[in-house]
Design an enzyme around this catalytic site. Structure first.
Site, PDB file in Angstrom:
ATOM      1  N   CYS A  86       0.762  -1.237   0.000  1.00  0.00           N
ATOM      2  CA  CYS A  86       0.000   0.000   0.000  1.00  0.00           C
ATOM      3  C   CYS A  86       0.800   1.299   0.000  1.00  0.00           C
ATOM      4  O   CYS A  86       2.012   1.290  -0.088  1.00  0.00           O
ATOM      5  CB  CYS A  86      -0.886  -0.004   1.235  1.00  0.00           C
ATOM      6  SG  CYS A  86      -0.979  -1.613   1.986  1.00  0.00           S
ATOM      7  N   ASN A 143       2.040  -0.832   5.694  1.00  0.00           N
ATOM      8  CA  ASN A 143       2.265  -0.999   4.265  1.00  0.00           C
ATOM      9  C   ASN A 143       3.300  -2.088   4.123  1.00  0.00           C
ATOM     10  O   ASN A 143       4.444  -1.906   4.497  1.00  0.00           O
ATOM     11  CB  ASN A 143       2.777   0.325   3.685  1.00  0.00           C
ATOM     12  CG  ASN A 143       3.480   0.145   2.359  1.00  0.00           C
ATOM     13  OD1 ASN A 143       3.409  -0.923   1.761  1.00  0.00           O
ATOM     14  ND2 ASN A 143       4.166   1.154   1.906  1.00  0.00           N
ATOM     15  N   GLY A 144       2.908  -3.253   3.602  1.00  0.00           N
ATOM     16  CA  GLY A 144       3.900  -4.308   3.453  1.00  0.00           C
ATOM     17  C   GLY A 144       3.278  -5.664   3.618  1.00  0.00           C
ATOM     18  O   GLY A 144       2.106  -5.873   3.362  1.00  0.00           O
ATOM     19  N   MET A 187      19.190 -28.217 -15.981  1.00  0.00           N
ATOM     20  CA  MET A 187      18.130 -28.836 -16.784  1.00  0.00           C
ATOM     21  C   MET A 187      16.909 -29.283 -15.988  1.00  0.00           C
ATOM     22  O   MET A 187      16.248 -30.249 -16.336  1.00  0.00           O
ATOM     23  CB  MET A 187      18.674 -30.041 -17.581  1.00  0.00           C
ATOM     24  CG  MET A 187      19.604 -29.666 -18.712  1.00  0.00           C
ATOM     25  SD  MET A 187      18.941 -28.485 -19.907  1.00  0.00           S
ATOM     26  CE  MET A 187      17.736 -29.448 -20.793  1.00  0.00           C
ATOM     27  N   GLU A 197      17.713 -13.420 -20.025  1.00  0.00           N
ATOM     28  CA  GLU A 197      18.116 -12.178 -19.352  1.00  0.00           C
ATOM     29  C   GLU A 197      19.488 -11.677 -19.759  1.00  0.00           C
ATOM     30  O   GLU A 197      20.203 -11.109 -18.952  1.00  0.00           O
ATOM     31  CB  GLU A 197      18.014 -12.329 -17.834  1.00  0.00           C
ATOM     32  CG  GLU A 197      18.860 -13.408 -17.218  1.00  0.00           C
ATOM     33  CD  GLU A 197      18.855 -13.312 -15.680  1.00  0.00           C
ATOM     34  OE1 GLU A 197      19.067 -12.211 -15.162  1.00  0.00           O
ATOM     35  OE2 GLU A 197      18.641 -14.328 -15.028  1.00  0.00           O
ATOM     36  N   LYS A 213      14.509 -22.431 -10.171  1.00  0.00           N
ATOM     37  CA  LYS A 213      14.847 -21.976  -8.814  1.00  0.00           C
ATOM     38  C   LYS A 213      14.092 -20.713  -8.473  1.00  0.00           C
ATOM     39  O   LYS A 213      14.671 -19.627  -8.435  1.00  0.00           O
ATOM     40  CB  LYS A 213      16.345 -21.752  -8.682  1.00  0.00           C
ATOM     41  CG  LYS A 213      16.897 -20.948  -9.832  1.00  0.00           C
ATOM     42  CD  LYS A 213      18.323 -20.573  -9.603  1.00  0.00           C
ATOM     43  CE  LYS A 213      18.883 -20.067 -10.911  1.00  0.00           C
ATOM     44  NZ  LYS A 213      20.279 -19.897 -10.927  1.00  0.00           N
ATOM     45  N   CYS A 246      20.277 -30.689 -28.601  1.00  0.00           N
ATOM     46  CA  CYS A 246      20.715 -31.057 -27.254  1.00  0.00           C
ATOM     47  C   CYS A 246      20.564 -32.567 -27.031  1.00  0.00           C
ATOM     48  O   CYS A 246      19.570 -33.157 -27.447  1.00  0.00           O
ATOM     49  CB  CYS A 246      19.861 -30.278 -26.257  1.00  0.00           C
ATOM     50  SG  CYS A 246      19.821 -30.961 -24.612  1.00  0.00           S
ATOM     51  N   CYS A 286      25.329 -28.566 -18.531  1.00  0.00           N
ATOM     52  CA  CYS A 286      25.269 -27.158 -18.985  1.00  0.00           C
ATOM     53  C   CYS A 286      26.110 -26.242 -18.099  1.00  0.00           C
ATOM     54  O   CYS A 286      26.731 -25.304 -18.580  1.00  0.00           O
ATOM     55  CB  CYS A 286      23.859 -26.613 -18.949  1.00  0.00           C
ATOM     56  SG  CYS A 286      22.607 -27.721 -19.550  1.00  0.00           S
ATOM     57  N   CYS A 309      29.428 -28.555 -22.919  1.00  0.00           N
ATOM     58  CA  CYS A 309      28.365 -29.227 -23.664  1.00  0.00           C
ATOM     59  C   CYS A 309      28.929 -29.905 -24.920  1.00  0.00           C
ATOM     60  O   CYS A 309      29.546 -29.251 -25.755  1.00  0.00           O
ATOM     61  CB  CYS A 309      27.317 -28.200 -24.060  1.00  0.00           C
ATOM     62  SG  CYS A 309      26.047 -28.876 -25.127  1.00  0.00           S
TER      63      CYS A 309
END
Length: 1624
Positions: free
Chosen positions: A108, A339-340, A586, A1006, A1074, A1239, A1245, A1250
């Site tokens: 909030c 707030n939280g 994997m 990413e 993860k 693959c 990996c 690889c």
């Protein structure tokens, strides 16, 4: 629908005058709904745009009143009212239930205003309402876009207003010293309302209080939204006279008892959950409701009256992510505005409930029993924290003390506290063992009418700014600029840092800042003396130096307790050798434990919960200073009474004990320990034996505790194993005893310790602690470490230098160290900092245990698919136990194949046979080969939940020719977010090209993206192109761009141009492999090319922070979505989540936050490198996640707003059709897409080795890459044809027709090995279909940010001409805090046209006022932005160039260098440009900065965190933990009073004076630029006395910068003539 006019009143009445349609809302026959729900609709914003802007308002008519019923549903568990006060008969309710808790989440905007002269005025109320209006964007709106999630106001009681009313009613004026005022929500129905009033009046009368009158509160219902009106209570005020008490505290206590008695009586009534007291007090009153914040003052006409005066006000705007915000859950509560998010709420509720029996205080005069219960799992976390604080307050504590006990700061190793305020440390030490911290991100505002204050949680993950004016008023708020302010009158500006508090004492008019408040509280009692005399520390003992058992006995025990050779070799031995958890890759493709045919340990049925969106994960790597694994052991006494005996406990530095430490605990005379052996007897048969033994065990525990034992040791140690006495799984024993003691009110009197063989991995430790154990002695794991170290194989490896040498002591220390860091990581995933708050918090979900088991031992945890009974569980334990006794058992441990695939081991979804069949099918383009692949999948053992379902149809089959084409089905396919860096350039580009040929979407992951990939290829000859020379099988017209570009927590490669060139932008909150952790890329995979794309250094490992820096909470995520829509208004924004219980709640919040797409990943997906325990033990199956998300969104009327995408282990058309039936619109393929491009599932990996170059950066391996884009195209076309065939079989023509049709699914007739008690009804349930078809949802326009300030600027002919023709322009404009992400859209326009560096014009824009969040985000070169005023969080987020200056207005009343002028997390992920700030910044300044240069005059904690380049100069004080994770760039920090060194995180950087001449020049020229641009007085005084100040600067140098000319004195000699690249 009504058009909104400019006048503020008419736009609030639109809910009354809706005409059925309006021409602008009809577009291709659909209602077109433009959601601008999060945009502030106040008078002040509207002024800029004139009357031209009209908006269509969405017209949703909810399909049922089911949400309405839920709104007031605040039932409390039945407790009979004639309960005897004696503890032995004391039977409170069951443990807190996770289902209740996860449906209630909130976050909030808040603040308070207080007049230091204690003068009441109406102005304060007006200011608070104005501030609420400017917080609108921090709140959420329902599907009708008009029922807010809640807002409210707490003030002192406006006696003038009430006296005026009394006189008009002919009642005499109130005696304000003896009158209590109650603000009551009564049942809507008149008859029930009368009954409720009768109960209230009777209770007051019995207590000797006189009811003076009832006042119906005047309200204007026309401003209430549709959903809120459905549940609008009857709001009245009751006035009571308290005659028998004189002192204020006694009056408040009497009113508290009355309220508790009324609540208790009401429970037994049908209307009980419709009665709620907002407040009942002689000091304060709360006006609140399920309203948007700007409507609050119009709804309650009292708030407009000039007679409503108060010396202070607390205001609050709620953003609840849950489905049905309810009237009573709006805030402020009775004492707090919060707030939280409290992450440990389940444990806190359990512990509060356990305390009920022991809480006693003389002030209650023996009436403690009448004020129970103290917690309520059905209410929100804020409501429960409020009731705990209220209990402490009414028992005689001050509000500040209550909050220091409940929400302590991170006081360990705190440089300032330990030196200057040791008494505060003693206070925290004293309470640590008595009250587990209520942990999680929180800004708390509190008042009891005499004191008003605010405090921040230990992580400081919520913004809190404060300022004070010359007319003696103090303001605290989540944002600056919420109230128009004459800046010349401001005398002080600051911010609350982590763990800080500010308090205003109204009667005396004093303002106490952080340490003064705490010092006053800490000196009330001699805490230091009590702690010293009573708190004992357990001394660390040495490990055994030889094995205790012979090898044969060790092996037998390992077999009996279910160890496999993988557990020993990959887990225990790795931990002993390296001191850290093993990494793997994997994903997790084995069946869930309950459907597996192999026996599993009980722990494998539990999955760790993790934070996503509603609260942040925290960072155990870089911010470990707020975390602690300490535990206190012993009785926890009555917290209401203070005294030395309360401190009599033993303190453990961590929950991992070795054998000798356990012995010394067992010898402790104060604890009176009892050892309870945990074996069950089966010589009369297995059935019923386990349950009987558990009940007996619980009774034994009960008896031991009643006889004064303070430590129960549950042990499965025995000299000889007996075939007929197998061990109870230790987790079951711990959970059962923990629950039993809670239910009997005895849990506070003793601690539980597990002495067990069955615990060796971090997940197992976490399970035991989460279900109640305070410590664990893993005796068999330690013995295994010793056996490994002494084995000849290990000795030889160490002797030959093949393995680093460790001593036997070190091996065991390493094992314990790995467990501890693993535990910290598991805590941090859920956003919890203290093990003591995690203990008993049950932060797990269960997959595969039946109700009887859960109710007995894991009560309150979610187990949505049912599963094993006690007898089935007993048989599973027995299957391990017998291995220790059978003659033919091998002389070495069996390998179950849970981690690595092996013939004869556990079935893996991605296995060598499957990848061979797939390669054959796509490379030969052979349909018969593909049908062999399909057959292989159809015949596999049950592997995932969807294998337990099959299709049934209500129609006759049709011809395939009638079904929609494969070309239109593949448009719904996407590939997973695999980053370039984790996989090779070849794989990444081949996948992108294939998806672009099909019209599907590939995902950048990413790691940024090379701009060379954005243009279509035109130079292809024979399948080869000089542009992308390493690929084969290309065609002209191919593009290698990823349609979905990912924005993750590391912000690698996120530049304005990257964002402007995306079709979709994906915010990665969690990843399947993860969840709750950041990505990691090993250093050897960071080649020069990868480093260039990520703006980092080659060879330096890259670790993304856990997803928290600008997604602390739901409103911050809404802000990031706003930023991305701002910079690229054409790109849809998706948010990637991982399945877990409660994800529907999270998804609703994300949909309200204006996302276009929600992606749900299953736990089994994931291609990246991750710790084994994260791969195996976090996240849930996507089948449950998608079902919950789809259905919750429908119930909320939000499903049409978002596209639902799902991924995780998809391999075939069957998977696609199943996902569609469960509600998904689009489908993601990760691992299988890699397999199709070549693959071979070597599963290495993470090593960069690889064998086929798919996941390696090594040139020689990448040359072996076998794939061509065509292979993947073939694969997806085959999948689409399979989908077509199945649709034809079912008799449907389009995929649209089966989305959400769970009625087409039914359970398969299939028998599982372990249990017949699985219950799939959750997946098969149905709450209706969306109002639009899947295609309509997918084709809707991108959600808009509504009218924004950037549009006004871009519409200015001079500015547009300057952008178009690269000219110079100067502009000035006013800015307010509701103008967010300003300059972002302009930057997007420039970047799209000129790239990151090509713009040659100059846009000089000056803003005056308070800028909203993300000011100057994604700036590009050529933009020169100046802000005169102040700014909020995220200034300069992602800026790539240009110049930004922030400076206060002329002649302020405060000293600029002492004032906080920009907020938290500035320059997050910046890749260039310069910023100069005259004043201080908040927490996490320059986090993940890659290249920007900054000058600032002071910062909060965690400055320069994760920095990889650039330069930061701080001309003032900094907070703790500077330069954590800083791997590149330089920092110069002025240290005038020698306090800097202890604040630095020394893990990576080295600290030196500025000695290199180049460095001195760099520093001086930046300060000169700062003075020139901001007129800084601090800067000019430094330049005036340069020789005096230069030696006071420190330079922070990470290893990668040590040889640069700026950091290295003798640079010239070493590299004469070969100066190539200076670090900018």
């Amino acid at each position: 629908m009504a058009l909104q006019s400019v006048s503020p009143i008419t736009h609030l009445l639109h809910s009354n005058c809706r005409s059925p349609t309006h021409p602008s809302s009809l577009r291709n026959g659909l209602f077109f709904v433009d959601f601008v729900g999060l945009y502030c609709k106040s008078k002040r914003t509207r002024r800029k745009f004139g009357a031209s802007i009209s908006r269509t308002l969405p017209q949703f008519v909810p399909n049922s009143t089911s949400t309405a019923k839920a709104v007031l549903d605040l039932q409390r568990a039945d407790i009979s009212s004639d309960e005897s006060p004696a503890p032995p008969d004391f039977k409170p309710q069951k443990a807190a239930n996770l289902e209740d808790i996860i449906s209630e989440r909130g976050a909030c905007g808040v603040g308070f205003i207080a007049n230091l002269d204690n003068k009441a005025s109406h102005q304060i109320v007006e200011d608070a309402l104005a501030a609420l209006g400017c917080m609108e964007h921090r709140g959420g709106c329902g599907a009708d876009n008009d029922s807010g999630d809640g807002s409210g106001l707490m003030t002192s009681i406006p006696w003038d207003l009430f006296d005026n009313w009394a006189n008009s009613q002919g009642i005499s004026s109130f005696d304000k010293f003896h009158t209590g005022v109650g603000m009551v929500f009564l049942p809507k129905d008149d008859g029930l309302g009368k009954e409720a009033k009768k109960v209230i009046v009777n209770t007051f009368r019995q207590e000797g209080l006189e009811v003076l009158g009832w006042r119906p509160v005047p309200v204007n219902t026309s401003v209430v939204g549709y959903y809120a009106k459905e549940t609008l209570p009857n709001i009245q005020q009751v006035f009571v006279k308290v005659v028998k008490e004189e002192n204020v505290d006694d009056i408040e206590r009497e009113l508290y008892i009355c309220r508790k008695l009324i609540e208790r009586t009401a429970q037994s009534e049908s209307w009980g959950n419709e009665l709620y007291f907002c407040s009942l007090s002689n000091q304060t009153i709360v006006y609140k409701g399920m309203l948007r914040s700007e409507v609050l003052g119009l709804f309650y006409s009292d708030l407009q009256s000039d007679l409503y005066k108060s010396p202070f006000a607390i205001y609050h705007r709620r953003y609840s992510t849950n489905t049905s915000p309810r009237w009573p859950l709006a805030q402020p509560m009775r004492l707090l505005g919060h707030n939280g998010e409290i992450n440990t709420i389940q444990g806190n509720l359990n512990w509060m409930q356990s305390r009920e029996a022991s809480l006693k205080s003389p002030v209650w005069g023996g009436r403690e029993n009448e004020i129970r219960p103290f917690g309520n799992p059905k209410a929100s976390d804020s409501a429960n924290l409020d009731s705990a604080a209220e209990l402490l307050l009414r028992s005689g504590r001050t509000p500040e003390e209550a909050l220091m006990i409940l929400v302590p700061e991170a006081y360990k190793n705190h440089p300032t506290l330990s030196i200057k305020y040791p008494e505060v440390l003693d206070f925290y030490d004293y309470y640590k063992g008595q009250m587990e911290a209520w942990d999680g991100p929180a800004l708390l505002l509190f008042s009891d009418g005499k004191t008003v204050g605010a405090c921040l949680d230990r992580n400081g993950l919520r913004p809190a700014r404060y300022w004070r004016t010359a007319d003696n008023v103090v303001y605290v708020a989540s944002e600056v600029g919420v109230i128009p302010m004459d800046e010349t009158k401001v005398t002080m500006k600051g911010r609350l840092g982590p763990g800080m508090m500010i308090a205003v004492d109204l009667p005396s008019g004093q303002v106490y800042e952080n340490t003064e408040v705490k010092k006053r509280v800490a000196l009330l009692n001699p805490y230091g003396k009590w702690v010293k005399e009573n708190l004992r520390s357990l001394k660390a003992a040495n490990f055994h130096s030889a094995t205790v058992m012979d090898n044969d006995a060790i092996l037998r025990r390992q077999q009996a307790f279910g160890y496999s050779s993988e557990d020993v070799q990959m887990v225990i031995e790795t931990m002993a050798a390296q001191g850290k958890e093993p990494t793997f890759c994997m994903g997790d493709d084995i069946p869930l434990a309950v459907i597996s045919q192999k026996s599993h340990m009980l722990y494998d049925y539990f999955k760790q919960r993790f934070a996503q969106v509603t609260n942040p994960a925290i960072d155990p790597l870089r911010e470990g200073l707020v975390m602690s694994l300490e535990v206190n052991i012993g009785k926890r006494r009555n917290i209401l009474v203070v005294g030395p005996e309360n401190a009599s406990q033993i303190i453990l530095s961590s929950p991992v004990l070795n054998e000798r430490e356990l012995d010394s605990l067992l010898k402790d005379p104060f604890l009176k320990p009892r050892v309870l052996p945990t074996f069950f007897d089966i010589h009369k048969g297995v059935d019923g034996s386990l349950e009987k033994t558990l009940n007996r065990l619980c009774e034994a525990a009960d008896e031991a505790v009643r006889n004064g034992s303070q430590l129960l040791v549950l042990s499965d140690r025995s000299d000889e194993l007996e075939p007929t006495r197998p061990a109870i799984p230790i987790l079951l024993a711990v959970g059962a005893i923990h629950q039993h003691l809670i239910q009997n009110g005895l849990r506070m009197s003793a601690s539980i310790v597990a002495d067990t063989a069955q615990c060796f991995s971090t997940h197992q430790f976490a399970c035991l602690i989460g279900y109640g154990a305070s410590a664990i002695c893993p005796y068999l794991a330690l013995e295994t470490c010793r056996q490994w170290r002494l084995s000849t194989k290990t000795v030889n490896l160490m002797r030959n230098g093949k393995m680093p040498t460790v001593t036997i002591e070190q091996a065991q220390k390493n094992f314990c160290k790995a467990v501890k860091s693993g535990l910290l990581k598991i805590l941090s995933k859920m956003g919890i900092s203290l093990l003591s708050s995690y203990c008993g918090a049950q932060i797990f979900e269960i997959y595969g245990l039946g109700k009887e088991v859960v109710d007995l031992a894991f009560c309150g945890s979610v187990s949505s698919i049912g599963g094993l009974t006690f007898d089935e569980l007993a048989r599973e334990s027995l299957s391990f136990w017998v291995k220790a006794f059978s003659e033919d058992t091998a002389k070495r441990l069996e390998n179950f194949g849970f981690i690595q695939f092996r013939p004869g081991g556990e079935y893996h979804g991605n296995n060598p046979e499957m990848s061979k069949l797939l390669h054959k099918a796509v490379r030969q383009k052979s349909e018969t080969a593909f049908s062999v692949y399909q057959q292989h999948l159809a015949n596999r053992p049950v592997n995932v939940l969807r294998d337990l379902l099959e299709f049934k149809s209500d129609r006759d089959p049709i011809q395939v020719g009638k079904v929609e084409s494969a070309a239109s089905i593949v448009l719904r396919f996407c590939t997973g977010g695999m980053s370039l860096g984790a996989i090779s350039r070849e794989t990444h580009e081949a996948i992108a090209i294939a998806m672009n040929r099909l019209g599907g979407k590939s995902n950048s992951g990413e790691g940024g993206e090379d701009p060379i990939r954005w243009k279509p290829l035109t130079d292809v000859v024979d399948g080869y192109s000089p542009t992308l020379p390493h690929l084969k099988g290309l065609q002209n017209g191919d593009t290698a761009t990823s349609a979905i570009k990912q924005v993750a927590s590391g912000r690698f490669g996120v530049t304005p141009t990257f964002l402007a060139n995306a079709d979709q932008l994906e915010i990665k909150i969690a990843q399947g492999a993860k969840p709750g952790e950041g990505g990691q890329l090993p250093g050897k995979k960071v080649s020069a090319y990868i480093a260039r794309l990520r703006n980092s250094k080659p060879g330096v490992p890259l670790i993304s922070p856990p997803p928290h820096h600008d997604i602390y909470s739901i409103e911050d995520l809404a802000q990031l979505i706003f930023d991305l829509h701002q910079v690229n208004p054409k790109a849809k924004v998706s948010v990637k989540l991982v399945a877990e219980a409660g994800i529907g709640t999270v998804a609703s919040g994300v949909a309200k936050g204006n996302a276009d797409i929600i992606q749900i990943s299953g736990h089994d997906g994931g291609t990246g490198a991750s710790p084994i325990s994260s791969i195996k033990h976090a996240g849930g199956p996507w089948e449950l996640g998608v079902t919950e998300t789809h259905q919750t969104l429908i119930e909320n009327g939000l499903r049409e707003r978002v596209i639902l995408r799902v991924d995780g282990g998809f391999k075939s058309g069957v998977d696609v059709l199943m996902a569609a039936a469960m509600g998904a619109d689009e489908y993601g393929f990760g691992s299988v897409a890699m397999i199709a491009t070549g693959c071979v599932m070597a599963r290495i990996c993470h090593t960069n080795n690889c064998p086929v170059g798919v996941a390696s950066q090594r040139e020689e391996l990448r040359a072996r890459f076998p794939g061509v884009p065509g292979d993947l195209v073939n694969f997806f076309l085959y999948i689409a044809e399979e989908v077509r065939g199945m649709l034809a079989q079912l008799g449907y023509e389009k995929l649209d027709d089966i989305v959400g049709r769970t009625d087409l699914l039914r359970p398969r007739d299939i028998s599982l090995m372990k249990t017949q008690h699985l219950d799939l009804s959750y997946i098969l349930s149905n709450v209706g279909l969306p109002k639009w078809s899947s295609t309509q949802i997918r084709n809707q326009d991108v959600h808009s940010n509504g009218p924004v300030l950037d549009d006004v600027l871009l519409a200015d002919p001079e500015i547009s001409d300057a952008i178009e023709n690269e000219k110079v322009v100067h502009k000035s404009i006013k800015i307010y805090n509701v103008d967010r992400a300003v300059c972002g859209r302009i930057a997007g326009v420039v970047a799209k046209k000129y790239g990151d560096t090509g713009f040659a014009g100059q846009l000089n824009i000056t803003f005056t006022g308070s800028a909203g969040q993300s000011f100057g985000c994604f700036l590009t070169p050529g933009m020169y932005i100046r802000l005169v005023g102040e700014a909020n969080d995220y200034v300069g987020k992602g800026m790539a160039g240009g110049d930004m200056v922030v400076t206060p207005v002329e002649n302020t009343g405060f000293c600029p260098e002492d004032a906080t002028i920009v907020g938290n997390t500035c320059l997050y992920g910046a890749t260039g440009g310069q910023i100069f700030v005259r004043g201080k910044a908040g927490e996490r300044f320059a986090v993940r900065n890659s290249l920007a240069q900054a000058v600032v005059e002071g910062t909060g904690d965690h400055c320069c965190e994760y920095m990889t380049g650039g330069c930061v100069v701080v001309l003032g004080k900094v907070g703790r933990n500077v330069a954590a994770g800083m791997t590149g760039g330089l920092a110069y920090i002025l240290d005038e009073d020698d306090t800097f060194i202890p604040k630095v995180n020394r893990e990576i950087v080295k600290i030196q004076r500025v000695v290199a001449p180049v460095g001195q020049m760099q520093l001086k020229s930046l300060i000169e630029a700062h003075v020139e641009k901001t007129g800084s007085s601090k800067g000019s005084s430094i330049l005036k006395e340069w020789d005096r100040y230069l030696p006071l600067f420190w330079q922070l140098v990470p290893p990668s910068e040590e040889d640069t000319p700026e950091a290295c004195v003798d640079y010239e000699e070493t590299a004469a003539g070969q100066v190539t690249l200076q670090s900018a």
